[in-house]
Design an enzyme around this catalytic site. Structure first.
Site, PDB file in Angstrom:
ATOM      1  N   CYS A 188       3.153  -5.107   6.748  1.00 52.51           N
ATOM      2  CA  CYS A 188       2.770  -4.729   5.388  1.00 52.51           C
ATOM      3  C   CYS A 188       3.957  -4.098   4.651  1.00 52.51           C
ATOM      4  CB  CYS A 188       1.596  -3.755   5.416  1.00 52.51           C
ATOM      5  SG  CYS A 188       0.006  -4.526   5.776  1.00 52.51           S
ATOM      6  N   HIS A 225       0.831  -1.217   0.000  1.00 55.97           N
ATOM      7  CA  HIS A 225       0.000   0.000   0.000  1.00 55.97           C
ATOM      8  C   HIS A 225       0.858   1.257   0.000  1.00 55.97           C
ATOM      9  CE1 HIS A 225       0.859   0.721   4.297  1.00 55.97           C
ATOM     10  NE2 HIS A 225       0.678  -0.582   4.484  1.00 55.97           N
TER      11      HIS A 225
END
Length: 350
Positions: free
Chosen positions: A162, A146
């Site tokens: 992440c 992301h």
């Protein structure tokens, strides 16, 4: 160049009475008529092995795939084996590491909403305050690739597992890949890369997760995959000192040419060393299914078709492109612009 010299025997007798004629081609002596029928078929079959080896390598690289290397904090997109995108990233911290493994992009979303992984009522809508930025690509459970509203974190081990990217970078990657794109996440401190001009660089990165000690054998193996291990001296204190720093800086280690057969690139390299190209004879012979033998007393390597000079580097026998004809009846065409050595089968007519 070494010469293929016939010893006295049945072939010599037949040559003497005129059944075979002896000629010289490309610096090698051989009996015309020997390379006929079953031998010609055998050579053609060997060359098909070579082409099939290249086809298999191309098939494995076909399509798009993403590779993330945790220690280098880099993400790359490959298309048909060629790197088309590469960006810096932030990855998981020591207490919340990014998971290694084979995955696929499961879900994509523009302007995602952030949801606390444990307290799902805590949410942040899309906007400047959202830690996911404006793109989300999920690959495993709560983990995804992301954007970020903290660009200064890129290049660090700081996330909850992440993979963070700068907003322009993540948007470019998002647009380039569909759902289902394969993703490989590795932990590899040793990175060897070959540039389009044939130059090869080595970089070593910090062992932030404390799981991969830097060992000479591992560096040797990484360089071996690019045809350079036998030409470098890892015991040299200056060279090893530069490697052991693990600074992530690229160290030039050599230059190579890719071997190609019938338009298929092979995962085998010819190494440029002191102005000459050297090809690993035994490895090429294994792919061709043609046994080779090294004669250290004469400095020659032989196959069932002939013999030529060779030179021993490290653990492998090497020879120059011009000598391939005497061993395998292969002509080598050198493409300086593409840094490719094109191999072609040439069976002399009897």
């Amino acid at each position: 160049m070494g010469r293929f010299v016939w010893k006295i025997g049945i072939v010599g007798i037949l040559a003497a009475v005129g059944i075979f004629s002896v000629s010289v081609l490309g610096g090698y002596r051989f009996a015309e008529g020997v390379v006929q029928d079953h031998r010609a078929q055998s050579l053609q079959e060997s060359f098909r092995h070579l082409v099939a080896f290249g086809e298999e390598a191309e098939a494995k690289a076909r399509g798009k795939r993403i590779v993330i290397n945790i220690p280098s904090r880099q993400i790359a997109l490959y298309e048909n084996g060629q790197k088309t995108m590469r960006y810096p990233i932030a990855v998981g911290s020591l207490v919340s590491p990014t998971p290694e493994g084979e995955y696929r992009i499961e879900h994509k979303e523009i302007n995602p909403e952030w949801v606390h992984p444990k307290q799902t009522k805590r949410r942040i809508p899309s906007g400047p305050a959202n830690p996911l930025g404006y793109r989300w690509m999920q690959f495993y459970e709560v983990y995804g690739i992301h954007g970020t509203n903290q660009p200064s974190s890129i290049g660090r081990f700081v996330s909850n597992g992440c993979v963070r990217m700068l907003e322009p970078d993540v948007e470019a990657l998002y647009d380039a890949i569909p759902v289902g794109t394969p993703l490989t996440i590795v932990y590899d401190r040793i990175v060897v890369e070959r540039q389009p001009d044939g130059a090869v660089f080595l970089a070593t990165h910090p062992d932030m997760y404390g799981k991969q000690p830097l060992e000479r054998q591992a560096v040797h193996t990484a360089l071996e995959n690019y045809g350079l291990a036998d030409f470098l001296h890892l015991d040299d204190p200056v060279f090893w000192g530069a490697i052991a720093k693990s600074s992530g800086e690229s160290i030039p280690v050599g230059a190579t040419y890719v071997l190609e057969a019938d338009g298929k690139k092979l995962p085998v390299y010819a190494t440029l060393y002191e102005g000459k190209l050297y090809i690993p004879v035994e490895r090429l012979g294994r792919i061709l299914n043609i046994e080779t033998k090294w004669d250290p007393s004469r400095g020659e390597v032989a196959s069932r078709y002939g013999r030529s000079y060779g030179v021993f580097f490290g653990d492998e026998v090497y020879t120059e492109p011009s000598a391939l004809y005497g061993l395998f009846f292969l002509r080598a065409e050198r493409d300086e612009e593409q840094r490719v050595l094109r191999l072609k089968l040439h069976i002399p007519e009897g």
